[in-house]
Write an enzyme that holds these catalytic residues in place. Structure first.
Site, PDB file in Angstrom:
ATOM      1  N   CYS A 158      44.751  37.181  26.671  1.00  0.00           N
ATOM      2  CA  CYS A 158      45.280  35.909  26.202  1.00  0.00           C
ATOM      3  C   CYS A 158      46.796  36.077  26.048  1.00  0.00           C
ATOM      4  O   CYS A 158      47.256  37.030  25.398  1.00  0.00           O
ATOM      5  CB  CYS A 158      44.649  35.525  24.864  1.00  0.00           C
ATOM      6  SG  CYS A 158      45.411  34.069  24.117  1.00  0.00           S
ATOM      7  N   ASP A 200      40.143  38.584  27.389  1.00  0.00           N
ATOM      8  CA  ASP A 200      39.283  37.508  27.853  1.00  0.00           C
ATOM      9  C   ASP A 200      38.438  38.069  28.984  1.00  0.00           C
ATOM     10  O   ASP A 200      38.936  38.805  29.843  1.00  0.00           O
ATOM     11  CB  ASP A 200      40.113  36.325  28.369  1.00  0.00           C
ATOM     12  CG  ASP A 200      40.779  35.547  27.246  1.00  0.00           C
ATOM     13  OD1 ASP A 200      40.126  35.340  26.210  1.00  0.00           O
ATOM     14  OD2 ASP A 200      41.946  35.152  27.413  1.00  0.00           O
TER      15      ASP A 200
END
Length: 156
Positions: free
Chosen positions: A53, A60
């Site tokens: 992120c 992620d």
């Protein structure tokens, strides 16, 4: 027995993996499509894609699905794996990752058609499934891209 692919200049195939620590499209490699006159699908699934992120630095996770109709060049799968792995320490939004992957592959191979789907795992209770596609301009593949985009239903 000599492999016909040895003379195509592929650098990663058959070599020890050298994992890069940040995004690098320069590691992508191609080889000649032996059937450019045919329309056929090639699909890659990367169920262990990770990126960061850009705001929080948290990881992620996603499954990345790449489908394309090759032109004269095709992406070599090991270089694609190393390229996708290079996103591991790269901070970008989900939508940016999917569009970047698609654009890098379009620039690399100039396919007739390509689509990239990211099935990102939920963060904060929301799943994001960005989709991007491209069809070669002024061909039937441009129309295919338009049709598939308009018909795309974002369901897993």
């Amino acid at each position: 027995m000599a492999n016909n692919r040895e003379n195509e200049g592929l650098k990663s195939l058959g070599k020890k993996n050298e994992y890069l620590t940040d995004y690098n499209p320069d590691i992508l490699e191609t080889f000649e499509n032996k059937h450019p006159e045919n329309d056929y699908w090639v699909q890659f699934n990367c169920p262990e894609f990770t990126t960061l992120c850009p705001i929080t630095g948290q990881p992620d996770f996603a499954e990345i699905k790449i489908m394309y109709l090759p032109g004269h060049k095709m992406v070599e799968s090991k270089s694609l794996k190393l390229y996708l792995f290079s996103f591991r320490n790269h901070g970008d939004f989900h939508e940016d990752c999917v569009n970047t992957i698609m654009k890098d592959l379009v620039q690399l191979m100039k396919p007739k058609y390509i689509e990239v789907l990211g099935l990102f795992t939920p963060r904060g209770g929301i799943s994001i499934y960005p989709y991007a596609n491209y069809g070669k301009p002024n061909t039937k593949y441009e129309k295919l891209a338009e049709d598939r985009l308009l018909q795309r239903q974002m369901v897993k």
